[in-house]
Design a protein around this motif. Structure first.
Motif, mmCIF file in Angstrom:
data_model
loop_
_atom_site.group_PDB
_atom_site.id
_atom_site.type_symbol
_atom_site.label_atom_id
_atom_site.label_comp_id
_atom_site.label_asym_id
_atom_site.label_seq_id
_atom_site.Cartn_x
_atom_site.Cartn_y
_atom_site.Cartn_z
ATOM 1 N N LEU A 1 40.854 39.503 44.234
ATOM 2 C CA LEU A 1 41.428 40.751 44.511
ATOM 3 C C LEU A 1 42.632 40.820 43.701
ATOM 4 O O LEU A 1 43.015 42.076 43.141
ATOM 5 C CB LEU A 1 41.962 40.770 45.960
ATOM 6 N N VAL A 2 43.640 39.759 43.525
ATOM 7 C CA VAL A 2 44.748 39.690 42.732
ATOM 8 C C VAL A 2 44.480 40.070 41.559
ATOM 9 O O VAL A 2 45.010 40.997 40.786
ATOM 10 C CB VAL A 2 45.487 38.408 43.025
ATOM 11 N N ASP A 3 43.509 39.520 40.982
ATOM 12 C CA ASP A 3 43.018 39.643 39.409
ATOM 13 C C ASP A 3 42.615 41.369 38.988
ATOM 14 O O ASP A 3 42.842 41.811 38.084
ATOM 15 C CB ASP A 3 41.993 38.899 38.931
ATOM 16 N N PHE A 4 42.230 41.693 40.218
ATOM 17 C CA PHE A 4 41.629 43.224 39.985
ATOM 18 C C PHE A 4 42.952 44.067 39.781
ATOM 19 O O PHE A 4 42.682 44.973 38.682
ATOM 20 C CB PHE A 4 40.995 43.808 41.398
ATOM 21 N N VAL A 5 43.994 44.005 40.528
ATOM 22 C CA VAL A 5 45.108 44.742 40.336
ATOM 23 C C VAL A 5 45.985 44.407 38.902
ATOM 24 O O VAL A 5 46.306 45.206 38.193
ATOM 25 C CB VAL A 5 46.106 44.442 41.593
ATOM 26 N N VAL A 6 46.009 42.988 38.744
ATOM 27 C CA VAL A 6 46.721 42.521 37.488
ATOM 28 C C VAL A 6 46.054 43.215 36.250
ATOM 29 O O VAL A 6 46.670 43.417 35.260
ATOM 30 C CB VAL A 6 46.943 41.154 37.394
ATOM 31 N N ALA A 7 44.549 43.173 36.329
ATOM 32 C CA ALA A 7 43.865 43.594 35.040
ATOM 33 C C ALA A 7 44.455 44.798 34.668
ATOM 34 O O ALA A 7 44.621 45.440 33.761
ATOM 35 C CB ALA A 7 42.488 43.365 35.526
ATOM 36 N N ARG A 8 44.424 46.013 35.927
ATOM 37 C CA ARG A 8 44.609 47.071 35.577
ATOM 38 C C ARG A 8 46.254 47.301 35.069
ATOM 39 O O ARG A 8 46.535 48.338 34.314
ATOM 40 C CB ARG A 8 44.788 48.289 36.883
ATOM 41 N N VAL A 9 47.189 46.414 35.784
ATOM 42 C CA VAL A 9 48.528 46.392 35.215
ATOM 43 C C VAL A 9 48.564 46.052 33.762
ATOM 44 O O VAL A 9 49.164 46.650 32.703
ATOM 45 C CB VAL A 9 49.125 45.463 35.973
ATOM 46 N N LEU A 10 47.918 44.977 33.377
ATOM 47 C CA LEU A 10 47.934 44.700 31.790
ATOM 48 C C LEU A 10 47.140 45.794 30.944
ATOM 49 O O LEU A 10 47.758 46.022 30.022
ATOM 50 C CB LEU A 10 46.946 43.326 31.741
ATOM 51 N N ASP A 11 46.159 46.530 31.525
ATOM 52 C CA ASP A 11 45.718 47.587 30.654
ATOM 53 C C ASP A 11 46.673 48.586 30.229
ATOM 54 O O ASP A 11 46.851 49.139 29.099
ATOM 55 C CB ASP A 11 44.487 48.241 31.456
ATOM 56 N N HIS A 12 47.488 49.001 31.496
ATOM 57 C CA HIS A 12 48.419 50.111 31.143
ATOM 58 C C HIS A 12 49.649 49.433 30.643
ATOM 59 O O HIS A 12 50.307 50.322 29.892
ATOM 60 C CB HIS A 12 48.902 50.534 32.659
ATOM 61 N N ALA A 13 49.850 48.375 30.540
ATOM 62 C CA ALA A 13 51.028 47.789 29.790
ATOM 63 C C ALA A 13 50.678 47.565 28.221
ATOM 64 O O ALA A 13 51.432 46.842 27.479
ATOM 65 C CB ALA A 13 51.499 46.198 30.399
ATOM 66 N N GLY A 14 49.416 47.682 28.146
ATOM 67 C CA GLY A 14 48.827 47.404 26.559
ATOM 68 C C GLY A 14 48.563 46.018 26.282
ATOM 69 O O GLY A 14 48.575 45.609 25.061
ATOM 70 N N VAL A 15 48.383 45.146 27.381
ATOM 71 C CA VAL A 15 48.257 43.603 26.944
ATOM 72 C C VAL A 15 46.637 43.559 27.029
ATOM 73 O O VAL A 15 45.930 43.456 28.144
ATOM 74 C CB VAL A 15 48.763 42.762 27.887
ATOM 75 N N PRO A 16 45.867 42.946 25.827
ATOM 76 C CA PRO A 16 44.536 42.753 25.876
ATOM 77 C C PRO A 16 44.250 41.382 26.919
ATOM 78 O O PRO A 16 45.186 40.508 26.979
ATOM 79 C CB PRO A 16 44.295 42.195 24.407
#
Ligand SMILES: Cc1cc2nc3c(=O)[nH]c(=O)nc-3n(C[C@H](O)[C@H](O)[C@H](O)COP(=O)(O)O)c2cc1C
Length: 205
Positions: free
Chosen positions: A174-189
């Motif tokens: 569940l944590v990774d789900f949110v962090v993945a979206r944050v990384l996407d929007h921060a432009g981090v592969p």
């Protein structure tokens, strides 16, 4: 300097969700990104309450000392003269994860009374990416209006609300789900969660 070589400002404030912040830092260090970190007083309180992290050294140990020493610089939230306070200091943008309703409100009004608030204000005025990850429930009209004002000012409001279509069975998923979206929007592969490839729909009843 390429965008990915620029520091990403990361702020941790006192909303529930400190595990998101720790995972985000782990992912940024793994991606070899330079991080300028600011933690509010209540951010530290929630890191303690939710993750047992008592201070900067404990956070460094949790994230990984080698990567931390090479990539993370920590600034005091009380120091409004720190590098993230100036638009002349180039950054790749800013993520506030988690973002309390107090900090979200302050940013939406441009008060800049702490380094986190000032850095967010600078990020918006310089037209850089600002991602805020609020966690509150239920939401009042004040919360919603503040989020709308921030969105209109160019921020990405990305609530800490994980999806369930990957059928998570553990909290870290569940944590990774949110962090993945944050990384996407921060432009981090990243590859911390599989991307949705479509799935079987429900047959018509
Ligand atoms: C255990 C605990 C949990 C909290 N959870 C939230 C929360 O989920 N969302 C929120 O907006 N504030 C939450 N708060 C309140 C904020 O920590 C408080 O408003 C604080 O002043 C925010 O300051 P900061 O934005 O400078 O960190 C919580 C406080 C505590 C002590």
């Amino acid at each position: 300097m390429s965008e990915t070589a620029l520091p990403l400002v990361v702020a941790i404030t006192g909303a529930s969700g400190a595990p998101y912040a720790v995972r985000l830092l782990e992912a940024l260090v793994a991606a070899r990104r330079t991080v300028w970190l600011i933690v509010s007083g209540h951010g530290w309180r929630l890191l303690h309450t939710e993750c047992g992290i008592t201070d900067g050294d404990a956070l460094r140990q949790r994230v990984g000392a080698a990567g931390w020493d090479a990539q993370v610089t920590i600034f005091a939230d009380t120091d409004r003269g720190g590098s993230p306070a100036s638009g002349s200091a180039r950054t790749a943008g800013m993520v506030i994860c988690p973002c309390s309703m107090g900090t979200l409100s302050a940013i939406s009004l441009g008060t800049s009374r702490s380094l986190i608030e000032r850095a967010a204000d600078v990020t918006l005025k310089e037209r850089r990416t600002l991602v805020v990850v609020p966690r509150e429930s239920p939401l009042s009209a004040i919360h919603l209006e503040n989020m709308l004002r921030l969105t209109k000012a160019g921020a990405v409001v990305l609530p800490a609300s994980p999806g369930f279509y990957h059928r998570p069975s553990r909290i870290d998923e569940l944590v990774d789900f949110v962090v993945a979206r944050v990384l996407d929007h921060a432009g981090v592969p990243h590859e911390i969660v599989p991307r949705w490839q479509g799935g079987a729909g429900v047959p018509d009843a």
